[in-house]
Design a protein around this motif. Structure first.
Motif, PDB file in Angstrom:
ATOM      1  N   ASN A 120       0.677  -1.194   0.199  1.00 21.38           N
ATOM      2  CA  ASN A 120       0.017   0.090   0.020  1.00 21.38           C
ATOM      3  C   ASN A 120       0.933   1.333   0.130  1.00 21.38           C
ATOM      4  O   ASN A 120       0.471   2.273  -0.634  1.00 21.38           O
ATOM      5  CB  ASN A 120      -1.002  -0.205   1.129  1.00 21.38           C
ATOM      6  CG  ASN A 120      -1.980  -0.851   1.038  1.00 21.38           C
ATOM      7  OD1 ASN A 120      -2.416  -1.157  -0.006  1.00 21.38           O
ATOM      8  ND2 ASN A 120      -2.640  -1.498   2.068  1.00 21.38           N
ATOM      9  N   ARG A 121       1.934   1.155   0.561  1.00 25.91           N
ATOM     10  CA  ARG A 121       2.923   2.413   0.716  1.00 25.91           C
ATOM     11  C   ARG A 121       3.406   2.661  -0.952  1.00 25.91           C
ATOM     12  O   ARG A 121       3.431   3.777  -1.326  1.00 25.91           O
ATOM     13  CB  ARG A 121       4.054   1.951   1.356  1.00 25.91           C
ATOM     14  CG  ARG A 121       5.187   3.037   1.340  1.00 25.91           C
ATOM     15  CD  ARG A 121       6.125   2.804   2.467  1.00 25.91           C
ATOM     16  NE  ARG A 121       7.007   1.766   2.431  1.00 25.91           N
ATOM     17  CZ  ARG A 121       8.094   1.347   1.741  1.00 25.91           C
ATOM     18  NH1 ARG A 121       8.389   2.492   0.972  1.00 25.91           N
ATOM     19  NH2 ARG A 121       8.515   0.103   1.697  1.00 25.91           N
ATOM     20  N   TRP A 122       3.766   1.670  -1.674  1.00 30.73           N
ATOM     21  CA  TRP A 122       4.115   1.538  -3.009  1.00 30.73           C
ATOM     22  C   TRP A 122       2.906   2.167  -3.995  1.00 30.73           C
ATOM     23  O   TRP A 122       2.865   2.865  -4.680  1.00 30.73           O
ATOM     24  CB  TRP A 122       4.454   0.231  -3.710  1.00 30.73           C
ATOM     25  CG  TRP A 122       5.637  -0.240  -2.935  1.00 30.73           C
ATOM     26  CD1 TRP A 122       6.930   0.544  -2.400  1.00 30.73           C
ATOM     27  CD2 TRP A 122       6.151  -1.441  -2.655  1.00 30.73           C
ATOM     28  NE1 TRP A 122       7.811  -0.081  -1.757  1.00 30.73           N
ATOM     29  CE2 TRP A 122       7.318  -1.516  -1.995  1.00 30.73           C
ATOM     30  CE3 TRP A 122       5.552  -2.600  -2.805  1.00 30.73           C
ATOM     31  CZ2 TRP A 122       8.180  -2.697  -1.505  1.00 30.73           C
ATOM     32  CZ3 TRP A 122       6.173  -3.791  -2.736  1.00 30.73           C
ATOM     33  CH2 TRP A 122       7.474  -3.645  -1.773  1.00 30.73           C
ATOM     34  N   ARG A 123       1.756   1.596  -3.619  1.00 35.09           N
ATOM     35  CA  ARG A 123       0.476   1.934  -4.399  1.00 35.09           C
ATOM     36  C   ARG A 123       0.433   3.554  -4.203  1.00 35.09           C
ATOM     37  O   ARG A 123      -0.107   4.228  -5.224  1.00 35.09           O
ATOM     38  CB  ARG A 123      -0.606   1.377  -4.049  1.00 35.09           C
ATOM     39  CG  ARG A 123      -0.654  -0.141  -4.369  1.00 35.09           C
ATOM     40  CD  ARG A 123      -1.828  -1.027  -3.923  1.00 35.09           C
ATOM     41  NE  ARG A 123      -3.282  -0.551  -4.551  1.00 35.09           N
ATOM     42  CZ  ARG A 123      -3.348  -0.624  -5.673  1.00 35.09           C
ATOM     43  NH1 ARG A 123      -2.724  -1.409  -6.511  1.00 35.09           N
ATOM     44  NH2 ARG A 123      -4.673  -0.204  -5.900  1.00 35.09           N
ATOM     45  N   SER A 124       0.528   4.064  -2.880  1.00 29.59           N
ATOM     46  CA  SER A 124       0.190   5.386  -2.640  1.00 29.59           C
ATOM     47  C   SER A 124       1.377   6.320  -3.398  1.00 29.59           C
ATOM     48  O   SER A 124       0.994   7.190  -4.113  1.00 29.59           O
ATOM     49  CB  SER A 124      -0.022   5.482  -1.107  1.00 29.59           C
ATOM     50  OG  SER A 124      -0.075   7.188  -1.140  1.00 29.59           O
ATOM     51  N   ALA A 125       2.582   6.129  -2.785  1.00 33.31           N
ATOM     52  CA  ALA A 125       3.637   6.780  -3.245  1.00 33.31           C
ATOM     53  C   ALA A 125       3.822   6.816  -4.722  1.00 33.31           C
ATOM     54  O   ALA A 125       4.312   8.036  -5.413  1.00 33.31           O
ATOM     55  CB  ALA A 125       5.013   6.552  -2.598  1.00 33.31           C
ATOM     56  N   TYR A 126       3.950   5.777  -5.358  1.00 35.33           N
ATOM     57  CA  TYR A 126       4.391   5.536  -6.691  1.00 35.33           C
ATOM     58  C   TYR A 126       3.237   5.675  -7.641  1.00 35.33           C
ATOM     59  O   TYR A 126       3.596   5.981  -8.995  1.00 35.33           O
ATOM     60  CB  TYR A 126       5.381   4.475  -6.861  1.00 35.33           C
ATOM     61  CG  TYR A 126       6.506   4.203  -5.960  1.00 35.33           C
ATOM     62  CD1 TYR A 126       7.072   5.639  -5.646  1.00 35.33           C
ATOM     63  CD2 TYR A 126       7.056   3.108  -5.334  1.00 35.33           C
ATOM     64  CE1 TYR A 126       8.255   5.501  -4.753  1.00 35.33           C
ATOM     65  CE2 TYR A 126       8.093   3.337  -4.599  1.00 35.33           C
ATOM     66  CZ  TYR A 126       8.507   4.330  -4.118  1.00 35.33           C
ATOM     67  OH  TYR A 126       9.828   4.459  -3.511  1.00 35.33           O
ATOM     68  N   LEU A 127       2.091   4.781  -7.580  1.00 33.76           N
ATOM     69  CA  LEU A 127       1.063   4.602  -8.469  1.00 33.76           C
ATOM     70  C   LEU A 127      -0.136   5.563  -8.247  1.00 33.76           C
ATOM     71  O   LEU A 127      -0.838   5.805  -9.227  1.00 33.76           O
ATOM     72  CB  LEU A 127       0.812   3.235  -8.372  1.00 33.76           C
ATOM     73  CG  LEU A 127       1.636   1.987  -8.411  1.00 33.76           C
ATOM     74  CD1 LEU A 127       0.798   0.715  -8.436  1.00 33.76           C
ATOM     75  CD2 LEU A 127       2.468   2.267  -9.802  1.00 33.76           C
ATOM     76  N   GLY A 128      -0.118   6.140  -7.151  1.00 32.43           N
ATOM     77  CA  GLY A 128      -1.287   7.163  -6.878  1.00 32.43           C
ATOM     78  C   GLY A 128      -2.605   6.551  -6.998  1.00 32.43           C
ATOM     79  O   GLY A 128      -3.563   6.863  -7.492  1.00 32.43           O
TER      80      GLY A 128
END
Length: 209
Positions: free
Chosen positions: A111-119
């Protein structure tokens, strides 16, 4: 200059301000600093040293002090220009409460990657994403786990990432490929077969070679 926590806050404010004005500049640099300030500071974990061969066409990117302090070990650009795909190598500590619930830890990182990188919105359960094992003969007693996610699987210009992470003792190593869907598709096989699978973590107390 100033205390690290104050500097990180100023950096976050500056990035938001510059983005709001639309100043030209390196999107890659802004992404790198966001990557650093969106993760906790990493303590000195000197048990293992990474060994890897850089595939042809990958160019090393200098790391800022903030990125290094956040646990980023190396970063590469896979092509020309600031919008080219990137690969990063980083490590973070695995705290006791995280080790006690690895599924929750996996979901938090996803979820950190989804938020920070994928929006895109977070997942509420781990079964929403496919996690695949990748054999790594050079890393003792463990394999990598790989996650492949895209902001929009039908849009080749939308952001996509492939993350291989290695849980080893009290630390976690992350090998992260990021870029547009088209770029990640072009580089994914090289990333997995020429970088992730041959990747080694050498114990610092091993004698010789």
């Amino acid at each position: 200059t100033g205390p690290a926590t104050v500097m990180v806050q100023h950096l976050r404010d500056f990035l938001a301000f510059s983005d709001s004005l639309g100043f030209p500049g390196s999107q890659m640099a802004r992404d790198a600093e966001r990557e650093a300030i969106n993760r906790p500071a990493a303590p000195d974990m000197a048990d293992y040293t990474p060994r890897f061969v850089v595939p042809q066409g990958w160019s090393p990117v200098p790391l800022s002090p903030i990125s290094r302090s956040a646990g980023v070990h190396a970063r590469f650009r896979l092509g020309e220009g600031d919008e080219a795909a990137t690969v990063s190598v980083s490590k973070l500590p695995l705290r006791a409460e995280q080790a006690a619930d690895l599924d929750r830890y996996r979901l938090e990182n996803i979820n950190r990657w989804r938020s920070a990188y994928l929006g895109v919105a977070p997942f509420d359960a781990l079964d929403k994403v496919e996690i695949k094992p990748v054999e790594m003969p050079g890393v003792e007693e463990t394999d990598a786990e790989v996650v492949d996610m895209a902001a929009d699987a039908d849009d080749p210009k939308a952001q996509r990432l492939v993350s291989a992470y290695i849980i080893l003792g009290d630390q976690v190593w992350f090998l992260l490929l990021r870029g547009t869907g088209a770029d990640v598709a072009q580089h994914k096989d090289t990333f997995l077969t020429q970088f992730v699978q041959p990747f080694r973590l050498k114990r610092n107390d091993e004698a010789g070679g």
